[in-house]
Enzyme design. Structure first.
Site, PDB file in Angstrom:
ATOM      1  N   PRO A  88       0.863  -1.177  -0.019  1.00 18.41           N
ATOM      2  CA  PRO A  88      -0.109  -0.010  -0.020  1.00 18.41           C
ATOM      3  C   PRO A  88       0.951   1.288   0.029  1.00 18.41           C
ATOM      4  O   PRO A  88       0.288   2.345  -0.254  1.00 18.41           O
ATOM      5  CB  PRO A  88      -0.877  -0.060   1.392  1.00 18.41           C
ATOM      6  N   GLU A 115       1.934  -8.412   8.699  1.00 14.69           N
ATOM      7  CA  GLU A 115       2.154  -6.831   8.746  1.00 14.69           C
ATOM      8  C   GLU A 115       2.936  -6.628   7.625  1.00 14.69           C
ATOM      9  O   GLU A 115       3.499  -5.419   7.640  1.00 14.69           O
ATOM     10  CB  GLU A 115       2.632  -6.594  10.128  1.00 14.69           C
ATOM     11  N   ARG A 153      -3.158  -7.890 -20.401  1.00 13.79           N
ATOM     12  CA  ARG A 153      -4.017  -7.723 -21.278  1.00 13.79           C
ATOM     13  C   ARG A 153      -3.153  -6.782 -22.469  1.00 13.79           C
ATOM     14  O   ARG A 153      -3.644  -6.713 -23.521  1.00 13.79           O
ATOM     15  CB  ARG A 153      -5.119  -6.679 -20.827  1.00 13.79           C
ATOM     16  N   ASP A 168     -10.645  -0.299 -24.920  1.00 16.74           N
ATOM     17  CA  ASP A 168     -10.876  -0.395 -23.208  1.00 16.74           C
ATOM     18  C   ASP A 168     -10.677   1.227 -22.820  1.00 16.74           C
ATOM     19  O   ASP A 168     -10.144   2.157 -23.411  1.00 16.74           O
ATOM     20  CB  ASP A 168      -9.547  -0.873 -22.716  1.00 16.74           C
TER      21      ASP A 168
END
Ligand code: SAH
Length: 250
Positions: A88, A115, A153, A168
């Protein structure tokens, strides 16, 4: 393209790699995805891969030795030029980054659990940290799958019909146009007439206009570098932007 994924839960990814466009690309050897479990590189009787954090605090931390050894086991198969930690704290994934990654010959994706991993892994093994968004998952596996689906993709030969990538959302910097299929009338709602009439130029313009409309309504900040035709199509739906429109957007 070769992707090695380091994960404590390969069973979470295996079925997803057998399905759909991704599954077919792997079956046809256009793409190689290999799962490596750091637990296989733990040497104690319990095959331990985590330990309590120095300094105290909640949860466990993935230890260095099995992760380093697992990555090093790939040396003859992967250039290790791109060792990505899903995190993150990383650079946020978007289509520009996806396009950049689609040009890589190979990569290793590190999925953490608990963690996270001992920071020395990020400091020495990892070449880039990538986040799939500002929220916290319980592990990197779902994020790795998002990355593999998006990157593959864009890789040559993975999507059989390039046109479907070309249309797309985000591929050309704006959102995609709406799609319809049979029946032509469903519970009183009709398919836009222009799509049924077979005039290809009219259909192209309609689709571009609707893509611009969706982008104007949902993500106006994406409307930059517009062509003269784009400005005309926007004017048709009552949106009048000056040629250099960057600073006029809400
Ligand atoms: N305590 C950590 C989060 C641990 S979540 C922190 O606050 O940074 C456990 C693992 O899930 C992370 O190490 C990472 O590998 C993965 N993960 C969680 N959220 C993610 C996200 N938004 N993008 C990519 N990976 C994520």
């Amino acid at each position: 393209m070769r992707i090695d994924i380091l994960t404590l839960f390969p069973e979470m990814l295996e079925p997803a790699l057998r399905i759909g466009i991704l599954g077919r690309a792997i079956a046809k050897d256009i793409l190689t995805v290999n799962l490596v479990n750091p637990r296989d590189f733990a040497h104690d009787r319990h095959r331990t891969v985590d330990d309590a954090p120095y300094g105290g605090g909640a949860g466990m931390v993935m230890t260095c030795p099995p992760v380093f050894e697992a990555v090093e086991s790939l040396i003859s198969k992967n250039s290790l030029e791109h060792v990505v930690l899903l995190s993150p704290r990383g650079r946020k994934l978007d289509q520009n980054l996806v396009r950049e990654m689609a040009g890589w010959k190979d990569m290793v994706l590190l999925c953490a659990r608990y963690e996270g991993m001992d920071e020395r892994i990020a400091e020495t093994l990892v070449t880039e940290e990538i986040s799939i968004g500002d929220y916290v998952l319980s592990g990197g596996e779902a994020a790795a799958l998002v990355l593999v689906e998006a990157v593959s993709r864009m890789a040559p030969g993975v999507v059989g019909n390039w046109e479907s990538v070309d249309t797309d959302s985000f591929y050309h910097g704006i959102l995609g146009y709406p799609q319809y299929t049979r029946p032509p009338v469903f519970r009183g709602k009709e398919v836009p007439r222009v799509l049924l009439e077979g005039n290809h130029e009219a259909i192209r313009k309609y689709r571009r206009r609707e893509a611009l409309r969706a982008t104007w309504i949902r993500r106006p900040e994406l409307l930059t570098n517009l062509s003269k035709e784009d400005l005309e199509l926007l004017a048709e739906i009552g949106v009048h932007l000056p040629p250099s429109n960057k600073e006029n957007l809400p």
